[in-house]
Design an enzyme around this catalytic site. Structure first.
Site, short mmCIF file in Angstrom:
data_model
loop_
_atom_site.label_atom_id
_atom_site.label_comp_id
_atom_site.label_asym_id
_atom_site.label_seq_id
_atom_site.Cartn_x
_atom_site.Cartn_y
_atom_site.Cartn_z
N ARG A 83 0.92 -1.18 0.14
CA ARG A 83 0.08 -0.13 -0.12
C ARG A 83 0.79 1.47 0.15
O ARG A 83 0.11 2.26 -0.35
CB ARG A 83 -1.02 0.13 1.35
N GLU A 84 1.98 1.06 0.31
CA GLU A 84 3.01 2.39 0.58
C GLU A 84 3.48 2.90 -0.95
O GLU A 84 4.76 2.89 -1.49
CB GLU A 84 4.00 1.89 1.40
N ASN A 90 8.61 -7.32 5.40
CA ASN A 90 9.49 -6.48 6.08
C ASN A 90 9.66 -6.93 7.75
O ASN A 90 10.19 -6.46 8.58
CB ASN A 90 9.33 -4.94 6.01
N GLU A 116 10.37 7.23 6.10
CA GLU A 116 9.20 7.26 6.04
C GLU A 116 8.52 8.53 5.57
O GLU A 116 8.61 9.41 5.99
CB GLU A 116 8.60 7.16 7.54
#
Length: 409
Positions: free
Chosen positions: A179-180, A249, A375
């Site tokens: 989703r990132e 991850n 991030e």
């Protein structure tokens, strides 16, 4: 016209299977203390509570809930005296708006040259096509290696840039969480700068070889385009469970098994064993077999953090001061572009604890001295779905930080 019509029909077909988030709301707690963080943490393993910002001291947590679970979530958080408030009334409206925007950009786009379309998000197949174009355009600089396949048979491509032997290497990873999406254009932009804008970045190529794994979790990334916008994990089956996928991850053999090992439905399920996922195993093997790697950079979203090891302990790495100095310098370079400032620090104490991550594997097991995790800034109802208008400014400023890291390698 015919190509555009075919694309529209394909998108219409995929929309029929796409998960609807109609009526889903996002609740935000008050800023949490250490004690409140500990009390809230057990909810992270419950499927009724979909955390989009994990609990951590000094910040608010955010939780997406379905219409049928809203009362439960609201009551639970109020009983914990966490003062929940609704910050998104209907996630579905914003998700559908994003899909509509993406469709319009695809149809209207007129490709010129080989530069990636930084005004929209690319599917896995489009990333593959771009890689092929770059390799064909710069044969003396670019090589592409197949390092393995995903559970569903998609290829894990590593793009290498090198203009001579005997140099240090910089490895860039993105797309390890489906989703990132924003991490993929950040990596694509770096690849684009080092090829299409070679004159301005010649020194970075003269000093280093570059390796790009642009989509480290191609099954999960593809599924987030076709079926479920907020899908995070791989798409592998799990014995004894109807829930699919493992968090790649959390699947590396570095402090593996401390978190999320028993609940296959959890977004942070670490898998049945370390390297149960072909994606994480392929990446681990490639890193271990590649000599002279001096830096490892991984792009995630979201939060606005620039971090370094460790995620599994608050103990600091041996070269913590060096890592912090480089991260602070990179942050200053980023801030000079658009004014955005990242929060800098070791991952565990800056963001939250995470176990079995590629970041810590690269540092501890492979011995890469400079390891950083971005991030990227958030956007949209859950942070994972920023509008396309945020892509270009975000990747431009991040590139300035990457250049600082590369110059320090």
């Amino acid at each position: 016209m015919k190509a555009a019509l075919c694309l529209l029909l394909a998108l219409a077909g995929s929309a029929l299977a796409y998960k609807s988030y109609s009526g889903y709301q996002v609740l935000q707690t008050k800023v949490l203390s250490h004690e409140e963080t500990a009390r809230l943490a057990p909810l992270m393993s419950r499927p009724e509570f979909y955390f989009t910002v994990n609990p951590a001291p000094g910040r608010a947590a955010s939780i997406m809930v379905s219409p049928e679970n809203f009362a439960l979530a609201s009551t639970t958080l109020n009983r914990m005296r966490l003062s929940p408030k609704v910050i998104v009334e209907d996630v579905g409206v914003i998700v559908e708006s994003e899909r509509s925007e993406l469709q319009q950009l695809r149809v209207a786009e007129k490709k010129e040259g080989r530069a990636p379309a930084l005004d929209r998000f690319l599917t896995f197949e489009e990333v593959e096509a771009y890689v092929n174009e770059v390799a064909a355009a710069f044969p003396s600089l670019v090589t592409v290696e197949n390092i393995g396949s995903s559970t569903e048979g998609r290829t894990l491509w590593v793009v290498k840039l090198s203009n001579g032997a005997g140099k240090k290497g910089i490895f860039v990873e993105s797309g390890i969480h489906g989703r990132e999406w924003l991490g993929v254009p950040a990596a694509l932009n770096a690849l684009n700068e080092l090829t299409e804008n070679l004159a301005a970045n010649q020194a970075l190529l003269d000093a280093n070889d570059w390796y790009f794994l642009l989509v480290a979790n191609p099954d999960g990334y593809s599924f987030s385009f076709t079926d479920d916008r907020f899908w995070r994990k791989t798409r592998s089956p799990n014995a004894g469970s109807t829930c699919l996928g493992t968090d790649p991850n959390r699947n590396f053999d570095i402090s593996w098994g401390t978190e999320g090992t028993t609940d296959a439905c959890s977004d942070t399920f670490a898998g049945a064993a370390a390297y149960s996922e072909p994606e994480s195993k392929a990446l681990a093997d490639f890193l271990a077999a590649t000599p002279n790697l001096a830096a490892f950079i991984t792009f995630h979203s979201f939060g606005g953090f620039l971090t370094y090891p460790y995620g599994y302990t608050t103990d600091l790495p041996a070269n913590a001061q060096q890592l912090d100095d480089i991260a602070q310098a990179a942050n200053s370079a980023i801030q000079a572009v658009n004014g955005f400032q990242y929060t800098v620090g070791p991952f565990a104490s800056t963001v939250y604890f995470s176990y079995g991550a590629s970041r810590d594997y690269a540092y501890d097991t492979v011995g890469i001295p400079l390891v950083f995790q971005f991030e990227l800034p958030g956007g949209g109802p859950n942070g994972f779905d920023p509008p396309a208008s945020l892509i270009a400014p975000t990747v431009a400023e991040v590139w300035e930080g990457v250049k600082v890291i590369a110059a320090s390698a």
